[in-house]
Design a protein around this motif. Structure first.
Motif, mmCIF file in Angstrom:
data_model
loop_
_atom_site.group_PDB
_atom_site.id
_atom_site.type_symbol
_atom_site.label_atom_id
_atom_site.label_comp_id
_atom_site.label_asym_id
_atom_site.label_seq_id
_atom_site.Cartn_x
_atom_site.Cartn_y
_atom_site.Cartn_z
ATOM 1 N N SER A 4 0.823 -1.215 0.000
ATOM 2 C CA SER A 4 0.000 0.000 0.000
ATOM 3 C C SER A 4 0.856 1.263 0.000
ATOM 4 C CB SER A 4 -0.949 -0.004 1.191
ATOM 5 O OG SER A 4 -0.223 -0.002 2.403
ATOM 6 N N ASP A 5 2.112 1.166 0.419
ATOM 7 C CA ASP A 5 3.010 2.325 0.359
ATOM 8 C C ASP A 5 3.361 2.697 -1.080
ATOM 9 O OD1 ASP A 5 3.007 2.354 3.104
ATOM 10 O OD2 ASP A 5 4.887 1.230 3.278
ATOM 11 N N TYR A 6 3.326 1.721 -1.971
ATOM 12 C CA TYR A 6 3.701 1.946 -3.361
ATOM 13 C C TYR A 6 2.507 2.051 -4.293
ATOM 14 C CZ TYR A 6 8.332 0.689 -1.753
ATOM 15 O OH TYR A 6 9.516 0.660 -1.086
ATOM 16 N N LEU A 7 1.307 2.081 -3.767
ATOM 17 C CA LEU A 7 0.106 2.088 -4.593
ATOM 18 C C LEU A 7 0.012 3.338 -5.452
ATOM 19 C CD1 LEU A 7 -1.927 -0.106 -4.829
ATOM 20 C CD2 LEU A 7 -3.427 1.128 -3.305
ATOM 21 N N ASP A 8 0.524 4.463 -4.980
ATOM 22 C CA ASP A 8 0.482 5.699 -5.764
ATOM 23 C C ASP A 8 1.355 5.611 -7.017
ATOM 24 O OD1 ASP A 8 -1.256 6.898 -4.024
ATOM 25 O OD2 ASP A 8 0.312 7.926 -2.899
ATOM 26 N N GLU A 9 2.385 4.781 -6.990
ATOM 27 C CA GLU A 9 3.237 4.617 -8.154
ATOM 28 C C GLU A 9 2.739 3.518 -9.077
ATOM 29 O OE1 GLU A 9 4.624 4.703 -5.041
ATOM 30 O OE2 GLU A 9 5.530 6.684 -5.097
ATOM 31 N N VAL A 10 2.080 2.513 -8.533
ATOM 32 C CA VAL A 10 1.654 1.361 -9.321
ATOM 33 C C VAL A 10 0.407 1.672 -10.149
ATOM 34 C CG1 VAL A 10 0.775 -0.999 -9.149
ATOM 35 C CG2 VAL A 10 2.701 -0.293 -7.748
ATOM 36 N N GLU A 11 -0.530 2.420 -9.601
ATOM 37 C CA GLU A 11 -1.794 2.675 -10.296
ATOM 38 C C GLU A 11 -1.614 3.404 -11.630
ATOM 39 O OE1 GLU A 11 -3.813 4.645 -7.155
ATOM 40 O OE2 GLU A 11 -4.868 2.829 -6.532
ATOM 41 N N PRO A 12 -0.873 4.518 -11.695
ATOM 42 C CA PRO A 12 -0.729 5.196 -12.995
ATOM 43 C C PRO A 12 0.025 4.350 -14.024
ATOM 44 C CG PRO A 12 0.122 6.589 -11.234
ATOM 45 C CD PRO A 12 -0.277 5.308 -10.631
ATOM 46 N N VAL A 13 1.015 3.603 -13.575
ATOM 47 C CA VAL A 13 1.782 2.768 -14.502
ATOM 48 C C VAL A 13 0.896 1.656 -15.055
ATOM 49 C CG1 VAL A 13 3.748 1.197 -14.688
ATOM 50 C CG2 VAL A 13 3.973 3.333 -13.432
ATOM 51 N N THR A 14 0.058 1.082 -14.211
ATOM 52 C CA THR A 14 -0.876 0.056 -14.678
ATOM 53 C C THR A 14 -1.856 0.634 -15.693
ATOM 54 O OG1 THR A 14 -0.707 -1.040 -12.528
ATOM 55 C CG2 THR A 14 -2.573 -1.647 -13.925
ATOM 56 N N MET A 15 -2.329 1.846 -15.443
ATOM 57 C CA MET A 15 -3.237 2.484 -16.389
ATOM 58 C C MET A 15 -2.547 2.728 -17.724
ATOM 59 S SD MET A 15 -5.338 6.055 -16.118
ATOM 60 C CE MET A 15 -6.449 5.504 -14.848
ATOM 61 N N MET A 16 -1.276 3.112 -17.697
ATOM 62 C CA MET A 16 -0.550 3.344 -18.942
ATOM 63 C C MET A 16 -0.308 2.031 -19.688
ATOM 64 S SD MET A 16 2.020 6.535 -18.129
ATOM 65 C CE MET A 16 3.269 5.505 -17.482
ATOM 66 N N LEU A 17 -0.037 0.945 -18.974
ATOM 67 C CA LEU A 17 0.156 -0.353 -19.623
ATOM 68 C C LEU A 17 -1.126 -0.847 -20.278
ATOM 69 C CD1 LEU A 17 2.425 -2.239 -17.074
ATOM 70 C CD2 LEU A 17 3.041 -1.431 -19.342
ATOM 71 N N VAL A 18 -2.250 -0.717 -19.584
ATOM 72 C CA VAL A 18 -3.531 -1.108 -20.165
ATOM 73 C C VAL A 18 -3.847 -0.227 -21.370
ATOM 74 C CG1 VAL A 18 -6.013 -1.197 -19.730
ATOM 75 C CG2 VAL A 18 -4.435 -2.096 -18.038
ATOM 76 N N GLY A 19 -3.580 1.059 -21.265
ATOM 77 C CA GLY A 19 -3.788 1.965 -22.380
ATOM 78 C C GLY A 19 -2.936 1.610 -23.582
ATOM 79 N N PHE A 20 -1.691 1.215 -23.330
ATOM 80 C CA PHE A 20 -0.819 0.814 -24.433
ATOM 81 C C PHE A 20 -1.335 -0.443 -25.118
ATOM 82 C CE2 PHE A 20 2.797 -1.655 -26.030
ATOM 83 C CZ PHE A 20 3.255 -0.782 -26.998
ATOM 84 N N LEU A 21 -1.768 -1.415 -24.314
ATOM 85 C CA LEU A 21 -2.300 -2.649 -24.900
ATOM 86 C C LEU A 21 -3.561 -2.380 -25.714
ATOM 87 C CD1 LEU A 21 -1.779 -5.156 -21.958
ATOM 88 C CD2 LEU A 21 -0.492 -5.013 -24.099
ATOM 89 N N LEU A 22 -4.430 -1.515 -25.220
ATOM 90 C CA LEU A 22 -5.624 -1.166 -25.985
ATOM 91 C C LEU A 22 -5.278 -0.369 -27.234
ATOM 92 C CD1 LEU A 22 -8.158 -0.232 -23.183
ATOM 93 C CD2 LEU A 22 -8.239 -2.216 -24.688
#
Length: 51
Positions: A4-22
């Motif tokens: 949970s300490d790293y959630l602020d960094e993981v969420e935007p990167v995950t959104m960018m990865l999903v966006g790239f795949l789409l």
């Protein structure tokens, strides 16, 4: 250190990865959605970077 300490960094990167795949998927609707997610994810990432 918990995940949970790293959630602020993981969420935007995950959104960018999903966006790239789409974006890469060859459909006009998913490409537009992917480009939007890429832009939103990168803006969110830069916002969290300064905090």
């Amino acid at each position: 250190m918990a995940l949970s300490d790293y959630l602020d960094e993981v969420e935007p990167v995950t959104m960018m990865l999903v966006g790239f795949l789409l974006f890469v998927f060859p459909e006009p609707a998913t490409s537009a959605l992917g480009a939007g997610l890429l832009l939103l994810g990168s803006a969110w990432w830069f916002y969290e970077w300064g905090r």
